[in-house]
Write an enzyme that holds these catalytic residues in place. Structure first.
Site, PDB file in Angstrom:
ATOM      1  N   ASN A 283       0.891  -1.184   0.021  1.00 43.74           N
ATOM      2  CA  ASN A 283      -0.055  -0.010  -0.021  1.00 43.74           C
ATOM      3  C   ASN A 283       0.815   1.204  -0.042  1.00 43.74           C
ATOM      4  O   ASN A 283       2.080   1.257   0.517  1.00 43.74           O
ATOM      5  CB  ASN A 283      -1.028   0.027   1.244  1.00 43.74           C
ATOM      6  CG  ASN A 283      -0.502   0.763   2.330  1.00 43.74           C
ATOM      7  OD1 ASN A 283      -0.595   1.796   2.325  1.00 43.74           O
ATOM      8  ND2 ASN A 283       0.205   0.009   3.361  1.00 43.74           N
TER       9      ASN A 283
ATOM     10  N   PHE B 188      -1.864   8.002   4.296  1.00 48.53           N
ATOM     11  CA  PHE B 188      -2.735   8.370   5.492  1.00 48.53           C
ATOM     12  C   PHE B 188      -3.932   9.085   4.884  1.00 48.53           C
ATOM     13  O   PHE B 188      -4.284  10.378   5.278  1.00 48.53           O
ATOM     14  CB  PHE B 188      -1.980   9.233   6.340  1.00 48.53           C
ATOM     15  CG  PHE B 188      -0.946   8.904   7.033  1.00 48.53           C
ATOM     16  CD1 PHE B 188      -0.710   7.538   7.383  1.00 48.53           C
ATOM     17  CD2 PHE B 188       0.057   9.732   7.530  1.00 48.53           C
ATOM     18  CE1 PHE B 188       0.238   6.925   7.930  1.00 48.53           C
ATOM     19  CE2 PHE B 188       1.201   9.232   8.531  1.00 48.53           C
ATOM     20  CZ  PHE B 188       1.305   7.885   8.404  1.00 48.53           C
TER      21      PHE B 188
ATOM     22  N   SER C  17       5.652   5.389   8.731  1.00 48.71           N
ATOM     23  CA  SER C  17       4.978   4.832   7.401  1.00 48.71           C
ATOM     24  C   SER C  17       5.799   5.266   6.242  1.00 48.71           C
ATOM     25  O   SER C  17       6.387   6.369   6.451  1.00 48.71           O
ATOM     26  CB  SER C  17       3.569   5.306   7.296  1.00 48.71           C
ATOM     27  OG  SER C  17       3.100   5.338   5.663  1.00 48.71           O
TER      28      SER C  17
ATOM     29  N   ASN D  77       5.103   5.945   3.520  1.00 46.54           N
ATOM     30  CA  ASN D  77       4.291   6.572   2.444  1.00 46.54           C
ATOM     31  C   ASN D  77       3.911   8.108   2.605  1.00 46.54           C
ATOM     32  O   ASN D  77       3.084   8.829   1.650  1.00 46.54           O
ATOM     33  CB  ASN D  77       2.960   5.902   2.315  1.00 46.54           C
ATOM     34  CG  ASN D  77       3.245   4.358   1.893  1.00 46.54           C
ATOM     35  OD1 ASN D  77       3.879   4.288   0.874  1.00 46.54           O
ATOM     36  ND2 ASN D  77       2.279   3.588   2.621  1.00 46.54           N
ATOM     37  N   THR D  78       4.457   8.688   3.617  1.00 44.07           N
ATOM     38  CA  THR D  78       4.451  10.170   3.788  1.00 44.07           C
ATOM     39  C   THR D  78       5.937  10.584   3.656  1.00 44.07           C
ATOM     40  O   THR D  78       6.787  10.192   4.508  1.00 44.07           O
ATOM     41  CB  THR D  78       3.809  10.676   5.233  1.00 44.07           C
ATOM     42  OG1 THR D  78       2.549  10.118   4.932  1.00 44.07           O
ATOM     43  CG2 THR D  78       3.906  12.102   5.368  1.00 44.07           C
TER      44      THR D  78
ATOM     45  N   LYS E  35       5.326   3.557  17.085  1.00 37.99           N
ATOM     46  CA  LYS E  35       5.272   2.476  16.135  1.00 37.99           C
ATOM     47  C   LYS E  35       6.627   2.477  15.198  1.00 37.99           C
ATOM     48  O   LYS E  35       6.717   3.633  14.644  1.00 37.99           O
ATOM     49  CB  LYS E  35       3.897   2.635  15.332  1.00 37.99           C
ATOM     50  CG  LYS E  35       3.837   1.492  14.336  1.00 37.99           C
ATOM     51  CD  LYS E  35       2.444   1.488  13.725  1.00 37.99           C
ATOM     52  CE  LYS E  35       2.394   0.267  12.714  1.00 37.99           C
ATOM     53  NZ  LYS E  35       0.747   0.353  12.231  1.00 37.99           N
TER      54      LYS E  35
ATOM     55  N   ASN F  20       5.674  -1.569  11.552  1.00 40.01           N
ATOM     56  CA  ASN F  20       4.783  -1.032  10.455  1.00 40.01           C
ATOM     57  C   ASN F  20       5.178  -1.912   9.159  1.00 40.01           C
ATOM     58  O   ASN F  20       5.783  -2.842   9.299  1.00 40.01           O
ATOM     59  CB  ASN F  20       5.303   0.531  10.171  1.00 40.01           C
ATOM     60  CG  ASN F  20       4.267   1.205   9.702  1.00 40.01           C
ATOM     61  OD1 ASN F  20       3.197   0.816   8.779  1.00 40.01           O
ATOM     62  ND2 ASN F  20       3.975   2.510  10.259  1.00 40.01           N
TER      63      ASN F  20
END
Length: 337
Positions: free
Chosen positions: A117, A121, A182, A184-185, A215, A244
């Site tokens: 993915n 967010f 994450s 993805n940011t 996390k 994560n």
């Protein structure tokens, strides 16, 4: 087996096989289910557990939780306990509402029991989540809230971004997970660096007496994890969520290599060994409570994660592939130990 042969096959075909459409429609169905109280009660008697465990001062009626990312905005909160989950983590939520990254951004790797993915967010924002949680009220199990940085917020202003979300939501969560991992940011993982994390965690610790967890990514070296743990000790952090998604593509089936080239974080079975190793390291080096997440597809996987040092476990990709029967199998295996 029935879930895999019939239900999963049907779900995976929704939206022409588009995973995000399937997810959206499934969540809509669960949101409707959550409003049917008699059905919720029947399901909870079948899937639920009565084994209570206390972790970082919170009583959990079961060790299996729903990981963040599945129900970001809390639309189906009453459905999850009915499916056997002993706690639910919503989010990751950000200060500002945001649509997330461009589509397509969710990919199944069925030969590897994995998902990639790069959602970014996507959520309605912390204030909107607070309103929904206020309207929903208690759901019968502990509620965790994962908070992250808005994409529009510069990294050097991240502290205020996280602080706003924590202030908006602190009356509604039983614990808070600080998501700094994450992939993805842009810039987010840099907040795991010792100095940046020290400032962020220190400020958030002053904002709330609720349990705070950090996390972490599975891609960190042991030395970097040790630095994270030192920051957590310095600020009396209550626990770690490990882990994560990963940027690694190790362990993919040959049929999934092409899809594996998609950008984003990978979750699922290929992550199991590394997630368990990180849990073991954190437990051994710090003694902090750990929520273990990554590659749990069977009751044995969950038991191995608990044996590695996790106090609780969470499901995401395993739940996508195995469904509610997986939750029940884990609950029964833990009760039978």
């Amino acid at each position: 087996m029935v879930y895999q042969q019939l239900t999963r096959r049907t779900l995976f075909k929704l939206g022409g096989g588009d995973p995000e459409i399937a997810h959206t429609r499934t969540m809509a169905g669960l949101a409707r289910l959550a409003k049917v109280r008699p059905a919720v009660a029947v399901l909870r008697r079948y899937f639920g557990t009565k084994d209570t465990t206390s972790v970082f001062g919170v009583d959990f009626p079961g060790v299996v939780g729903l990981a963040a990312g599945m129900d970001k905005d809390g639309h189906a909160l009453r459905a999850w306990p009915a499916l056997g989950f002993g706690f639910v983590e919503v989010g990751t939520v950000t200060r500002h509402a945001q649509p997330g990254n461009p589509k397509p951004r969710l990919f199944r790797l069925t030969g590897s029991d994995a998902v990639i993915n790069r959602m970014g967010f996507n959520n309605a924002g912390a204030d909107a989540l607070a309103e929904r949680l206020r309207a929903t009220g208690p759901i019968g199990v502990p509620l965790g809230i994962s908070i992250g940085k808005s994409k529009v917020t510069p990294v050097d202003e991240a502290v205020e971004d996280y602080r706003h979300s924590l202030r908006a939501l602190r009356d509604h969560g039983d614990y808070f997970a600080i998501n700094v991992s994450s992939p993805n940011t842009p810039g987010l993982r840099g907040l795991q660096d010792k100095d940046a994390l020290d400032v962020l965690v220190g400020e958030l610790r002053r904002e709330s007496t609720k349990p705070l967890l950090v996390k972490i990514a599975p891609d960190l070296t042991d030395d970097t994890i040790a630095e994270v743990l030192q920051v957590c000790a310095d600020h009396s952090v209550d626990g770690i969520v490990a882990t994560n998604t990963t940027l690694s593509r190790d362990g993919l089936a040959a049929a999934d290599v092409a899809t594996g080239a998609e950008a984003g974080g990978l979750s699922g079975r290929p992550l199991a060994d590394r997630a368990r190793a990180v849990v073991s390291f954190v437990h051994r080096e710090s003694g902090l409570p750990v929520i273990g997440v990554g590659g749990i597809f069977s009751a044995d996987d969950a038991l191995r994660m608990l044996d590695a040092g996790a106090s609780l476990v969470q499901l995401y990709t395993g739940f996508i592939y195995q469904g509610p029967p997986l939750v029940r199998r884990i609950n029964r295996a833990v009760a039978g130990r």
